[in-house]
Scaffold this active site. Structure first.
Site, short mmCIF file in Angstrom:
data_model
loop_
_atom_site.label_atom_id
_atom_site.label_comp_id
_atom_site.label_asym_id
_atom_site.label_seq_id
_atom_site.Cartn_x
_atom_site.Cartn_y
_atom_site.Cartn_z
N ASP A 12 0.79 -1.18 0.01
CA ASP A 12 0.14 0.10 0.00
C ASP A 12 0.75 1.21 0.01
OD1 ASP A 12 -2.26 1.64 -0.13
OD2 ASP A 12 -3.21 0.49 1.69
N GLU A 19 -9.66 7.39 5.06
CA GLU A 19 -8.95 6.87 6.09
C GLU A 19 -7.97 7.93 6.63
OE1 GLU A 19 -6.37 5.37 2.28
OE2 GLU A 19 -8.49 5.80 2.91
#
Length: 853
Positions: A335, A536
């Site tokens: 990620d 997020e």
């Protein structure tokens, strides 16, 4: 360094900051720790807990032989280039030609030409240019097609005009895997129309604590639905293994984030999943069982840790469990700079991740280049064995060959490329509208108020009534889903728009107002309200009370209720929330989650048809338990002590008897402590929005890169993805950055609690003689102090905190009763300054009351 205003002669005294911890040093890239010699052999658990997956996509001996031959031809730099995935804002086509990256991505809020309004043709043009550069062997000596990855997480959500589906939390409430597979098919077609090969979906997190800001990316708190959905989405994106697997109409899927992202303690994003290995598998890994069983070709590693160990560096989970035990033969991608969070690593230097089993480093920002050369050097020096590199590149090439990238035409010449009629096509929008209908959950329906007769006069009101951006949520055009207007959704329909069309067609009338006012008294008021968009990090909260301390939407409900008007509440949210006061003020209450661009699906269920018949009954049921108190964050199906307000699986249908009373407890437990008011942490926190002013120019900051004549701003990675902003003042004119709320905030409680304004900053280069830090309530009501000497005293390139007591700013004329700007920074000089955090710290003992200059 930390700087604090004190009462010493009205001056500021510098106080040293405590030494930062080793973990922070590691995250910021300061640690020089070397990879452990046993990093690739440490045992962590019991692999027999995990199943052996029989993938429907078997290895092809002829393909494996071709990969062997290609690997034998490749040089070490060519192999490492396959493992590097930079971002489109950080590389050029010539970089692709020179290095031959195996893949690249566009992050949330990144567009071709850095243009939010890039057309589908612009996306295709960039895909084609990057592909052709990767196939040009005149510089790097080899022809291997690159592949483009994108976060198409609820439709092709980065592209203006695309179909935007409900977020996963709403799709979970629909509990319909067949529908989910059709959604994935539509998404694949729209993605292929723009020349992109690879989708970073599905997210298979099982969110166990809705305080987590990514809860809306989860289908359920329970793994049952997640497992079946994962398989359905993989089939929809990639095609069935025995049918049109990765054909011209399909894209590569990614099951993410492996593993435990929804199980972190306190719901902290990128935190630590402190659970047993059995629970890790039983609860958090079922999506991988479903996805890999359907033939998923890529898995994304997660930011979080498992019992203290960052999973990007966890050999046990990535290699021994996922690849060896479960038999996954596709690739593992990291990620966003997640490798840089491993202790001992930086974004530019992390052999530990490769040793753990990471095959592709997702490395946005300019860290890609030093990472590339460091990996080459680490292989040459024996830190990383060549066998590990060959394994990673073999997996990458295998996925590319299975996807047909070596054989398919270039992106601009594929069958669906350039078919612009597919972007937001009517048949695609109809699938999304059906998904909206099935996702709605009816929580309350006093006296069978719903469904409504459309022949009445209806008032549609509230901040979300005519706001497609709010109803779509985060990961919509921009990363956080902010900065969008209805004009950014051509072909989309707001919730009000859906009601207006149907009511007017039935012979009724409808009135729109955001504040509840009306010209004609309505028969019923439909109030659309809820959470503002977030993604997020920015979405993390510390308890589940809706509009804690600022209940403007409740006031609107009570205003209408006091006038005797029946109230239907349509609640937009990315998680279950404590809304007892709002439930009490509503005659009917519907959780509509984040429905996306097809808002008319809401009216399809709420309204009868013109003849009075029910159009569509409610279908959705809760896949997250609804909290009984603001503090009841961890309440999940099958808990031993399970006492939510509404249980998992709840959802009324028309004709059902209400279970909620009209006098639910509205008592909120108080701990006597005033929480810090966070203004900026990774991004502006609601209700604050970042603005830039320079001379006569001004703009709201709605993207990662924003420029005015004399002042520019860009996000960058400090600790995690895009968690800080750099501001460059040219010195050509007076310029200011401000965090502003559309409505004034009453901050008198903070003044009474001896609070301080804290900013965490870093400066590069010289500092002008005047740099003003302040707050304001209006043009004639503000307080500011000159912090130039404090900035000058900071070490160049070092982070430090400046703390200013609110009493200091009050002495300069600030009134805390109605604060519009919680912080501004202003200078007429040249200044390069970065900002990581802005907050008002309650009961601050570090900054003494001051007599300010």
């Amino acid at each position: 360094m930390v700087f604090q205003f004190t009462a010493l002669s009205g001056r500021m005294r510098r106080l040293p900051m405590a030494l930062v911890t080793a973990s922070v040093l590691a995250l910021t890239g300061c640690s020089q720790q070397q990879p452990s010699s046993d990093a690739a052999s440490a045992e962590r658990g019991d692999v027999t807990i995990w199943p052996v997956i029989d993938s429907p996509v078997a290895k092809d001996p002829a393909m494996e032989a071709a990969i062997d031959a290609l690997l034998a031809e490749m040089t070490l730099p060519q192999k490492i280039a396959q493992m590097i995935q930079p971002e489109i804002r950080d590389i050029t086509v010539e970089d692709m030609r020179t290095y031959g990256f195996g893949s690249f991505l566009n992050g949330g809020g990144a567009f071709p030409n850095n243009d939010k309004y890039a057309t589908p043709e612009d996306w295709i043009a960039l895909a084609e240019a990057m592909y052709q550069a990767s196939m040009d062997d005149s510089v790097n000596g080899i022809r291997i097609p690159t592949m483009w990855g994108t976060d198409a997480v609820h439709g092709h959500n980065n592209v203006i005009g695309a179909t935007i589906f409900p977020h996963n939390i709403g799709l979970g409430a629909a509990n319909n895997p067949d529908l989910i597979e059709r959604i994935a098919e539509v998404t694949a077609r729209e993605v292929m129309a723009t020349g992109i090969d690879w989708v970073f979906a599905p997210t298979v997190a099982v969110a166990r604590d809705p305080r987590w800001g990514r809860t809306y990316e989860s289908y359920s708190e329970d793994p049952e639905i997640v497992r079946s959905y994962s398989a359905a989405i993989v089939r929809g994106l990639q095609g069935a293994a025995d049918a049109d697997f990765l054909s011209d109409r399909r894209v590569i899927s990614t099951v993410k984030h492996f593993v435990g992202d929804g199980g972190t303690t306190d719901g902290i994003d990128q935190g630590d999943a402190e659970v047993s290995e059995q629970e890790l598998f039983d609860i958090h890994a079922q999506g991988y069982v479903g996805g890999l069983s359907a033939g998923a070709q890529t898995v994304m590693a997660t930011f979080n840790s498992w019992n203290g160990k960052k999973i990007h560096g966890d050999h046990y989970l990535l290699t021994q469990v996922l690849k060896e035990r479960m038999g996954f033969d596709g690739l593992v991608v990291g990620d966003w700079n997640g490798h840089g969070q491993i202790p001992g690593c930086t974004n530019a230097d992390c052999p530990q991740a490769a040793l753990a089993g990471l095959d592709i480093f997702m490395v946005p920002t300019d860290a890609w280049k030093p990472l590339y050369y460091n990996l080459i050097e680490q292989v040459e020096n024996g830190v990383i064995p060549m066998s590990r590199i060959d394994d990673a590149v073999r997996r990458i090439l295998r996925v590319k060959k299975r996807a047909g990238l070596f054989d398919k035409p270039s992106p601009a010449n594929r069958p669906l490329a350039g078919r612009l009629e597919l972007i937001g096509a009517a048949e695609h929008r109809e699938v999304a509208r059906e998904a909206v209908r099935q996702s709605l959950v009816l929580l309350k329906n006093n006296d069978q108020l719903l469904p409504l007769d459309p022949r009445q006069h209806l008032l549609v009101t509230g901040p979300g009534a005519d706001n497609i951006g709010q109803q779509s949520g985060g990961w919509t055009i921009s990363w956080q889903g902010t900065g969008n207007t209805n004009a950014d959704f051509p072909g989309g329909t707001s919730i009000y728009g859906g009601f207006a069309r149907q009511v007017e067609a039935a012979g009724g009338s409808v009135e729109l107002s955001e504040d509840g006012s009306f010209q004609q008294r309505p028969d019923v008021a439909i109030v659309v309200f809820g959470e503002e968009p977030y993604a997020e990090g920015n979405g993390d909260i510390d308890n589940l009370e809706f509009q804690r301390g600022n209940k403007t939407d409740l006031a609107l409900l009570q205003q209408l209720k006091a006038e005797g008007i029946p109230v239907v509440s349509l609640f937009i949210s990315g998680r279950p929330m404590w809304v007892n006061p709002e439930l009490n003020a509503s005659d009917a209450f519907v959780a509509i989650w984040l429905p996306g661009s097809e808002g008319e699906g809401v009216a399809d269920v709420i309204l009868r048809d013109a003849k009075g018949a029910v159009q569509h009954d409610f279908h959705g049921s809760l896949t997250f338990s609804w909290p009984a108190t603001p503090q009841q964050a961890v309440v999940n199906r099958f808990d031993a002590d399970y006492q939510p307000l509404l249980p998992y699986g709840f959802g009324l249908r028309y004709g059902d008897v209400d279970v909620l009373s009209n006098d639910l407890s509205e008592e909120v437990e108080q701990d006597g402590q005033l929480s810090d008011l966070v203004v900026f942490e990774r991004a502006p926190r609601s209700p604050w929005q970042l603005f830039l002013n320079s001379g006569e120019h001004h703009t709201a900051v709605t993207s990662s890169v924003q420029e005015l004549p004399g002042l520019s701003s860009r996000t960058f990675d400090r600790l995690v993805q895009e968690d800080a902003r750099r501001f460059v003042f040219s010195g050509e004119q007076l310029a200011r950055l401000s965090f502003i709320s559309a409505f004034p905030r009453d901050l008198r409680g903070y003044g009474e609690a001896d609070s301080s304004l804290h900013i965490e900053v870093k400066r590069q280069g010289a500092v002008p003689n005047e740099v003003w830090l302040g707050m304001h309530c209006n043009e004639a009501c503000q307080g500011a102090v000159n912090i130039a000497s404090e900035l000058q005293a900071m070490g160049e390139g070092e982070w430090g905190t400046i703390a200013v007591p609110l009493s200091c700013l009050q002495q300069q004329g600030l009134s805390l009763q109605q604060v519009f700007s919680a912080m501004y920074l202003e200078t007429a000089g040249a200044l390069n300054i970065s900002l990581a955090d802005v907050r008002i710290v309650a009961q601050d003992q570090t900054a003494a009351p001051a007599s300010c200059r």
